[in-house]
Scaffold this active site. Structure first.
Site, PDB file in Angstrom:
ATOM      1  N   LYS A  11      85.406  11.938  61.018  1.00 15.00           N
ATOM      2  CA  LYS A  11      86.391  11.873  59.931  1.00 15.00           C
ATOM      3  C   LYS A  11      86.507  10.456  59.367  1.00 15.00           C
ATOM      4  CE  LYS A  11      89.068  15.744  61.889  1.00 15.00           C
ATOM      5  NZ  LYS A  11      90.384  16.188  62.393  1.00 15.00           N
ATOM      6  N   TYR A  51      90.071  23.535  55.338  1.00 14.39           N
ATOM      7  CA  TYR A  51      91.259  23.621  56.185  1.00 14.39           C
ATOM      8  C   TYR A  51      92.232  24.705  55.703  1.00 14.39           C
ATOM      9  CZ  TYR A  51      90.281  19.485  59.111  1.00 14.39           C
ATOM     10  OH  TYR A  51      89.765  18.604  60.034  1.00 14.39           O
ATOM     11  N   ASN A 114      92.515  12.043  64.135  1.00 13.64           N
ATOM     12  CA  ASN A 114      91.885  12.274  65.444  1.00 13.64           C
ATOM     13  C   ASN A 114      90.352  12.272  65.415  1.00 13.64           C
ATOM     14  OD1 ASN A 114      91.508  14.737  64.271  1.00 13.64           O
ATOM     15  ND2 ASN A 114      92.714  15.907  65.733  1.00 13.64           N
ATOM     16  N   HIS A 117      85.980  16.404  63.805  1.00  9.41           N
ATOM     17  CA  HIS A 117      86.212  17.838  63.608  1.00  9.41           C
ATOM     18  C   HIS A 117      85.110  18.601  64.330  1.00  9.41           C
ATOM     19  CE1 HIS A 117      86.789  21.784  61.868  1.00  9.41           C
ATOM     20  NE2 HIS A 117      85.486  21.792  61.660  1.00  9.41           N
ATOM     21  N   GLU A 128      81.721  26.956  58.008  1.00  5.40           N
ATOM     22  CA  GLU A 128      81.781  25.515  57.745  1.00  5.40           C
ATOM     23  C   GLU A 128      80.400  24.928  57.482  1.00  5.40           C
ATOM     24  OE1 GLU A 128      83.989  24.217  61.162  1.00  5.40           O
ATOM     25  OE2 GLU A 128      85.863  25.071  60.397  1.00  5.40           O
TER      26      GLU A 128
HETATM   27  N1  LIG Z   1     101.163  18.496  64.291  1.00  4.87           N
HETATM   28  C1  LIG Z   1     100.242  17.892  63.532  1.00  4.87           C
HETATM   29  N2  LIG Z   1     100.563  16.802  62.798  1.00  4.87           N
HETATM   30  C2  LIG Z   1      99.664  16.183  62.026  1.00  4.87           C
HETATM   31  N3  LIG Z   1      98.385  16.572  61.904  1.00  4.87           N
HETATM   32  C3  LIG Z   1      98.001  17.653  62.620  1.00  4.87           C
HETATM   33  C4  LIG Z   1      98.903  18.367  63.470  1.00  4.87           C
HETATM   34  N4  LIG Z   1      98.228  19.386  64.055  1.00  4.87           N
HETATM   35  C5  LIG Z   1      96.984  19.307  63.584  1.00  4.87           C
HETATM   36  N5  LIG Z   1      96.840  18.268  62.734  1.00  4.87           N
HETATM   37  C6  LIG Z   1      95.628  17.859  62.022  1.00  4.87           C
HETATM   38  O1  LIG Z   1      94.994  19.008  61.497  1.00  4.87           O
HETATM   39  C7  LIG Z   1      93.689  19.115  62.026  1.00  4.87           C
HETATM   40  C8  LIG Z   1      93.340  20.559  62.170  1.00  4.87           C
HETATM   41  O2  LIG Z   1      94.170  21.147  63.190  1.00  4.87           O
HETATM   42  P1  LIG Z   1      93.565  22.190  64.200  1.00  4.87           P
HETATM   43  O3  LIG Z   1      94.704  22.913  64.783  1.00  4.87           O
HETATM   44  O4  LIG Z   1      92.474  22.971  63.526  1.00  4.87           O
HETATM   45  O5  LIG Z   1      92.951  21.242  65.321  1.00  4.87           O
HETATM   46  P2  LIG Z   1      91.442  21.031  65.751  1.00  4.87           P
HETATM   47  O6  LIG Z   1      90.688  22.299  65.581  1.00  4.87           O
HETATM   48  O7  LIG Z   1      91.451  20.386  67.087  1.00  4.87           O
HETATM   49  O8  LIG Z   1      90.955  19.952  64.702  1.00  4.87           O
HETATM   50  P3  LIG Z   1      89.773  20.093  63.650  1.00  4.87           P
HETATM   51  O9  LIG Z   1      89.946  21.416  62.913  1.00  4.87           O
HETATM   52  O10 LIG Z   1      89.923  18.901  62.732  1.00  4.87           O
HETATM   53  O11 LIG Z   1      88.521  20.080  64.456  1.00  4.87           O
HETATM   54  C9  LIG Z   1      93.737  18.322  63.331  1.00  4.87           C
HETATM   55  O12 LIG Z   1      92.481  17.832  63.729  1.00  4.87           O
HETATM   56  C10 LIG Z   1      94.673  17.193  62.982  1.00  4.87           C
HETATM   57  O13 LIG Z   1      93.974  16.173  62.290  1.00  4.87           O
HETATM   58 MG   LIG Z   2      90.426  23.254  63.739  1.00  3.79          MG
END
Ligand SMILES: Nc1ncnc2c1ncn2[C@@H]1O[C@H](COP(=O)(O)OP(=O)(O)OP(=O)(O)O)[C@@H](O)[C@H]1O
Ligand SMILES: [Mg+2]
Length: 149
Positions: A11, A51, A114, A117, A128
């Site tokens: 990211k 997303y 974080n 992805h 994706e």
């Molecule tokens: N509570 C939150 N506050 C802020 N940002 C969040 C929160 N929860 C998730 N995100 C953001 O949204 C992204 C997508 O959430 P998801 O639940 O899909 O997590 P993930 O699958 O671990 O991450 P990604 O889809 O990016 O791989 C997260 O990677 C994070 O950057």
């Molecule tokens: Mg995710």
């Protein structure tokens, strides 16, 4: 063996921090084959599609702002059970819960930035990969190491 392809994305911030090479090295050393790789700037439209499952979440706007805020490194990784394996190596979504030794556990402090992805299911991986890569941009290859990895 169940050879799969998954979508991984470093990211925004990773290139600025100059840690893209380190993270890609970890993925290579683990044994994933990189079958697609490019740097790109994601449009808001693409970010909202990628997303879409989070559209109703309170953090959606911030998430789209972040993911479009700078260049990302988009990758397709191939390997045995690659989808689950990459999720394991990426670590938990919240860096406070991400085990040290995982990418988020070692390189991230905050959930909203974080750094990586990883597709979370076979359906998400297909969707994706199709969003970010054209079929002709993907290339499978053999290096003779498969018996050792
Ligand atoms: N509570 C939150 N506050 C802020 N940002 C969040 C929160 N929860 C998730 N995100 C953001 O949204 C992204 C997508 O959430 P998801 O639940 O899909 O997590 P993930 O699958 O671990 O991450 P990604 O889809 O990016 O791989 C997260 O990677 C994070 O950057
Ligand atoms: Mg995710």
């Amino acid at each position: 063996m169940a050879i799969e392809r998954t979508y991984a994305m470093l990211k925004p911030g990773v290139l600025s921090r100059r840690i893209a090479g380190e993270i890609i090295t970890r993925l290579e050393r683990k044994g994933f084959d990189i079958v697609g790789l490019k740097i790109m700037r994601i449009s808001r439209e693409l970010a909202e599609i990628h997303y879409a499952e989070h559209k109703e979440k309170p953090f959606f706007g911030e998430l789209v702002d972040y993911i479009t805020s700078g260049p990302v490194v988009a990758m397709v990784l191939e390997g045995d059970q690659a989808i689950k394996m990459l999720r394991l190596i990426a670590g938990s979504t919240k860096p406070l819960e991400a085990t040290p030794g995982t990418i988020r556990g070692d390189y991230a402090m905050h959930t909203n930035v974080n750094i990586i992805h990883a597709s979370d299911s076979p359906e998400a991986a297909v969707r994706e990969i199709g969003l970010f890569f054209k079929p002709e941009e993907l290339l499978s290859w053999k290096d003779g190491n498969s018996g050792w990895i």
